[in-house]
Design a protein around this motif. Sequence first.
Motif, PDB file in Angstrom:
ATOM      1  N   LYS A  56      12.713  -9.878 -36.745  1.00 37.87           N
ATOM      2  CA  LYS A  56      11.834 -10.909 -37.292  1.00 37.87           C
ATOM      3  C   LYS A  56      10.682 -11.115 -36.302  1.00 37.87           C
ATOM      4  CE  LYS A  56      14.469 -14.739 -35.243  1.00 37.87           C
ATOM      5  NZ  LYS A  56      15.150 -16.018 -35.505  1.00 37.87           N
ATOM      6  N   PRO A  57       9.569 -11.689 -36.753  1.00 38.42           N
ATOM      7  CA  PRO A  57       8.432 -11.912 -35.851  1.00 38.42           C
ATOM      8  C   PRO A  57       8.768 -12.892 -34.736  1.00 38.42           C
ATOM      9  CG  PRO A  57       7.772 -12.118 -38.155  1.00 38.42           C
ATOM     10  CD  PRO A  57       9.263 -12.077 -38.132  1.00 38.42           C
ATOM     11  N   ASN A  58       8.202 -12.660 -33.578  1.00 37.40           N
ATOM     12  CA  ASN A  58       8.340 -13.559 -32.442  1.00 37.40           C
ATOM     13  C   ASN A  58       7.338 -14.703 -32.609  1.00 37.40           C
ATOM     14  OD1 ASN A  58       7.306 -14.435 -29.604  1.00 37.40           O
ATOM     15  ND2 ASN A  58       9.334 -13.566 -29.212  1.00 37.40           N
ATOM     16  N   ALA A  59       7.777 -15.924 -32.428  1.00 41.87           N
ATOM     17  CA  ALA A  59       6.905 -17.076 -32.665  1.00 41.87           C
ATOM     18  C   ALA A  59       5.708 -17.097 -31.735  1.00 41.87           C
ATOM     19  CB  ALA A  59       7.705 -18.368 -32.522  1.00 41.87           C
ATOM     20  N   LYS A  60       5.878 -16.622 -30.500  1.00 46.13           N
ATOM     21  CA  LYS A  60       4.808 -16.720 -29.513  1.00 46.13           C
ATOM     22  C   LYS A  60       3.851 -15.529 -29.568  1.00 46.13           C
ATOM     23  CE  LYS A  60       3.973 -17.277 -24.552  1.00 46.13           C
ATOM     24  NZ  LYS A  60       4.612 -17.380 -23.200  1.00 46.13           N
ATOM     25  N   LEU A  61       4.390 -14.308 -29.616  1.00 44.41           N
ATOM     26  CA  LEU A  61       3.566 -13.105 -29.522  1.00 44.41           C
ATOM     27  C   LEU A  61       3.617 -12.228 -30.774  1.00 44.41           C
ATOM     28  CD1 LEU A  61       4.459 -11.999 -25.888  1.00 44.41           C
ATOM     29  CD2 LEU A  61       2.312 -13.048 -26.632  1.00 44.41           C
ATOM     30  N   THR A  65       8.466  -9.311 -26.033  1.00 49.47           N
ATOM     31  CA  THR A  65       7.762  -9.178 -24.757  1.00 49.47           C
ATOM     32  C   THR A  65       7.791  -7.739 -24.254  1.00 49.47           C
ATOM     33  OG1 THR A  65       9.815  -9.856 -23.651  1.00 49.47           O
ATOM     34  CG2 THR A  65       8.168 -11.566 -24.067  1.00 49.47           C
ATOM     35  N   GLY A  66       8.874  -7.017 -24.542  1.00 44.19           N
ATOM     36  CA  GLY A  66       8.950  -5.623 -24.115  1.00 44.19           C
ATOM     37  C   GLY A  66       7.877  -4.776 -24.805  1.00 44.19           C
ATOM     38  N   LYS A  67       7.715  -4.958 -26.101  1.00 43.73           N
ATOM     39  CA  LYS A  67       6.698  -4.224 -26.844  1.00 43.73           C
ATOM     40  C   LYS A  67       5.302  -4.667 -26.402  1.00 43.73           C
ATOM     41  CE  LYS A  67       7.389  -1.677 -29.654  1.00 43.73           C
ATOM     42  NZ  LYS A  67       7.470  -0.188 -29.629  1.00 43.73           N
ATOM     43  N   ALA A  68       5.143  -5.960 -26.113  1.00 40.57           N
ATOM     44  CA  ALA A  68       3.851  -6.467 -25.643  1.00 40.57           C
ATOM     45  C   ALA A  68       3.477  -5.827 -24.304  1.00 40.57           C
ATOM     46  CB  ALA A  68       3.889  -7.986 -25.530  1.00 40.57           C
ATOM     47  N   ASP A  69       4.476  -5.672 -23.417  1.00 42.01           N
ATOM     48  CA  ASP A  69       4.207  -5.023 -22.127  1.00 42.01           C
ATOM     49  C   ASP A  69       3.818  -3.549 -22.328  1.00 42.01           C
ATOM     50  OD1 ASP A  69       4.767  -7.343 -20.776  1.00 42.01           O
ATOM     51  OD2 ASP A  69       6.869  -6.829 -20.375  1.00 42.01           O
ATOM     52  N   GLU A  70       4.481  -2.890 -23.297  1.00 43.19           N
ATOM     53  CA  GLU A  70       4.156  -1.490 -23.583  1.00 43.19           C
ATOM     54  C   GLU A  70       2.716  -1.355 -24.066  1.00 43.19           C
ATOM     55  OE1 GLU A  70       5.287   1.892 -26.951  1.00 43.19           O
ATOM     56  OE2 GLU A  70       6.692   0.237 -26.574  1.00 43.19           O
ATOM     57  N   ILE A  71       2.308  -2.273 -24.945  1.00 43.56           N
ATOM     58  CA  ILE A  71       0.938  -2.228 -25.471  1.00 43.56           C
ATOM     59  C   ILE A  71      -0.065  -2.531 -24.360  1.00 43.56           C
ATOM     60  CG2 ILE A  71      -0.678  -3.290 -27.101  1.00 43.56           C
ATOM     61  CD1 ILE A  71       1.757  -3.889 -28.906  1.00 43.56           C
ATOM     62  N   ALA A  72       0.260  -3.509 -23.506  1.00 44.79           N
ATOM     63  CA  ALA A  72      -0.640  -3.864 -22.405  1.00 44.79           C
ATOM     64  C   ALA A  72      -0.839  -2.676 -21.459  1.00 44.79           C
ATOM     65  CB  ALA A  72      -0.072  -5.066 -21.635  1.00 44.79           C
ATOM     66  N   GLN A  73       0.239  -1.937 -21.221  1.00 43.66           N
ATOM     67  CA  GLN A  73       0.138  -0.757 -20.355  1.00 43.66           C
ATOM     68  C   GLN A  73      -0.778   0.297 -20.970  1.00 43.66           C
ATOM     69  OE1 GLN A  73       3.937   1.007 -19.509  1.00 43.66           O
ATOM     70  NE2 GLN A  73       3.128   2.502 -18.070  1.00 43.66           N
ATOM     71  N   ARG A  74      -0.654   0.520 -22.299  1.00 41.94           N
ATOM     72  CA  ARG A  74      -1.504   1.500 -22.978  1.00 41.94           C
ATOM     73  C   ARG A  74      -2.964   1.046 -22.999  1.00 41.94           C
ATOM     74  NH1 ARG A  74      -0.754   6.241 -22.974  1.00 41.94           N
ATOM     75  NH2 ARG A  74      -1.555   6.727 -25.063  1.00 41.94           N
ATOM     76  N   VAL A  75      -3.175  -0.258 -23.156  1.00 44.45           N
ATOM     77  CA  VAL A  75      -4.539  -0.795 -23.142  1.00 44.45           C
ATOM     78  C   VAL A  75      -5.204  -0.496 -21.803  1.00 44.45           C
ATOM     79  CG1 VAL A  75      -5.914  -2.921 -23.114  1.00 44.45           C
ATOM     80  CG2 VAL A  75      -4.158  -2.594 -24.873  1.00 44.45           C
ATOM     81  N   ALA A  76      -4.454  -0.720 -20.731  1.00 42.59           N
ATOM     82  CA  ALA A  76      -4.999  -0.474 -19.393  1.00 42.59           C
ATOM     83  C   ALA A  76      -5.230   1.018 -19.155  1.00 42.59           C
ATOM     84  CB  ALA A  76      -4.052  -1.046 -18.343  1.00 42.59           C
ATOM     85  N   GLN A  77      -4.272   1.854 -19.573  1.00 40.66           N
ATOM     86  CA  GLN A  77      -4.393   3.302 -19.363  1.00 40.66           C
ATOM     87  C   GLN A  77      -5.573   3.904 -20.116  1.00 40.66           C
ATOM     88  OE1 GLN A  77      -0.603   4.839 -20.591  1.00 40.66           O
ATOM     89  NE2 GLN A  77       0.390   4.500 -18.598  1.00 40.66           N
ATOM     90  N   LEU A  78      -5.733   3.478 -21.378  1.00 39.24           N
ATOM     91  CA  LEU A  78      -6.758   4.080 -22.244  1.00 39.24           C
ATOM     92  C   LEU A  78      -8.076   3.315 -22.226  1.00 39.24           C
ATOM     93  CD1 LEU A  78      -4.476   4.868 -25.341  1.00 39.24           C
ATOM     94  CD2 LEU A  78      -5.190   6.433 -23.525  1.00 39.24           C
ATOM     95  N   GLU A  79      -8.079   2.179 -21.514  1.00 45.67           N
ATOM     96  CA  GLU A  79      -9.274   1.329 -21.451  1.00 45.67           C
ATOM     97  C   GLU A  79      -9.736   0.943 -22.857  1.00 45.67           C
ATOM     98  OE1 GLU A  79     -12.183   3.408 -19.152  1.00 45.67           O
ATOM     99  OE2 GLU A  79     -11.116   3.117 -17.258  1.00 45.67           O
ATOM    100  N   ALA A  80      -8.794   0.466 -23.639  1.00 48.57           N
ATOM    101  CA  ALA A  80      -9.095   0.064 -25.018  1.00 48.57           C
ATOM    102  C   ALA A  80      -9.876  -1.239 -25.037  1.00 48.57           C
ATOM    103  CB  ALA A  80      -7.796  -0.094 -25.807  1.00 48.57           C
ATOM    104  N   ASP A  81     -10.729  -1.375 -26.063  1.00 44.31           N
ATOM    105  CA  ASP A  81     -11.524  -2.599 -26.214  1.00 44.31           C
ATOM    106  C   ASP A  81     -10.832  -3.626 -27.088  1.00 44.31           C
ATOM    107  OD1 ASP A  81     -13.839  -1.514 -24.831  1.00 44.31           O
ATOM    108  OD2 ASP A  81     -14.133  -0.261 -26.610  1.00 44.31           O
ATOM    109  N   ILE A  82      -9.998  -3.138 -28.004  1.00 42.00           N
ATOM    110  CA  ILE A  82      -9.436  -4.031 -29.009  1.00 42.00           C
ATOM    111  C   ILE A  82      -8.081  -3.506 -29.466  1.00 42.00           C
ATOM    112  CG2 ILE A  82     -10.580  -2.821 -30.920  1.00 42.00           C
ATOM    113  CD1 ILE A  82     -11.000  -5.560 -32.231  1.00 42.00           C
ATOM    114  N   LYS A  99      -4.300 -13.100 -24.146  1.00 46.44           N
ATOM    115  CA  LYS A  99      -4.012 -13.388 -22.729  1.00 46.44           C
ATOM    116  C   LYS A  99      -3.081 -12.330 -22.135  1.00 46.44           C
ATOM    117  CE  LYS A  99      -4.478 -18.414 -23.230  1.00 46.44           C
ATOM    118  NZ  LYS A  99      -3.753 -19.719 -23.226  1.00 46.44           N
ATOM    119  N   HIS A 100      -2.098 -11.916 -22.927  1.00 41.09           N
ATOM    120  CA  HIS A 100      -1.103 -10.975 -22.433  1.00 41.09           C
ATOM    121  C   HIS A 100      -1.676  -9.563 -22.317  1.00 41.09           C
ATOM    122  CE1 HIS A 100       3.259 -10.161 -21.743  1.00 41.09           C
ATOM    123  NE2 HIS A 100       2.882  -8.920 -22.061  1.00 41.09           N
TER     124      HIS A 100
END
Length: 460
Positions: A56-61, A65-82, A99-100
Amino acid sequence: MHYFEQHKSTEKAILVHCVFKSLEFADNQNDLDEFALLATSADAVILDTITGVMNKPNAKLFIGTGKADEIAQRVAQLEADIVLFNHTLTPSQERNLEKHLKCKVIDRMGLILDIFARRARTYEGKLQVELAQLTHLSSRLVRGYAHLGQQKGGIGLRGPGETQLETDRRLLQVRVNQLKDKLSKVKQTRQIGRAKRTKSSTPTISLVGYTNAGKSTLFNALTGESIYSADQLFATLDPTLRQLDWQGVGKVVLADTVGFVQNLPHELVESFHATLEETLEADLLLHIIDSSSDNRLEQIEAVNAVLSEIKAQAPILSVYNKIDKTKETPAIYYDNTIPSRVYISAHQKLGFDELKRAVQELLVGHLSQFTLTLPYDAGQFKNTLHELGVIEGHGFDDTGHEVLTIRLAKDKLKELLGKYHLNPFDVLPPHEASAFLPVLEEFEKVEIKSNEDDLDPFYL
């Protein structure tokens, strides 16, 4: 003041698509493919696609949080804008994710709104898009005021942030009311146009269907126009109306309308109601379907859902387009005696005769073949038959009268005989002519004699 800013062209994007165990997805890959098309239509460069399975969806994110960390890592690696989510996010989830992930986050609804903002060209289209944007944005104003201090009121906590936020909310509501007033005037203008068409007995045919089904291509092929059409989602936003002569019917108004999509934001349906009224008031709807799409059943359901929401009551003819890709042959299929499906290719102009015949039957009735013997003074009547494109053969009888073979609805032929003051017994064989009386208003007013034996058979 611009409340809603489109993201810049060719932004580098990461797509996020989640599947919930509690929900059944008929074809998850097609849903993801469509989202990728939406992103491409918004000029995003897709760097990566991240998928996941959730209970089910997480109320906050929204995501864990594990998937959010994975996405944040890919954003940083690929220098994504959005990061684009193929889901509807709450305002707080968008803020928390930004923020995350330390980059901009847009959900499916925001992405569709952005595409609409890019495609709108006319005054009405821009009004409708802005109204949809502001309605969507009203609950997200807080996102841009973190730099202004406290967000909550109360003693000792009132700051410039709250003042600015309240001011902009008030100004936003003022602008929303202005847009609704302007669109109300557009609605009145459209109603006047429809009233004129109704008065002149000009039927309206609206093209409806899933986005990218080929509506604009068909519109251009039928009208000879060159309105913008492309192999992308939401290529058409602004309604286009053109008058043309339709075989066997006469003058009709053809309307090209905005395409639909699965989970179309409710704000868009509300904002585009003035446009969708062209669909609501039509005499016939041509539901254009991409027959080459693997997801066509879900697309048909999505279109039917919107038509149900706006309470469209007109008859619907399903037009299966792009048969050049599926190698099907042009054909008409009937439900009892009523045309229900037509197979065509707008791009190759295949099946147009079948389409025109089906529309003719739906608008003026079942077609029958008649043999007409024309009086010498029936030139205007003959010209009208030529304009309608219903003449299948012609010749001459022993007396020199022209004989035409036509295919036309009985009621339409009766209407034309009355219009040109033609006696059915002068035009049709005797065994058919009696079924066409009376055709003239003065025939209906003839005083019937008391002695039935003296009656002229012409008035029976």
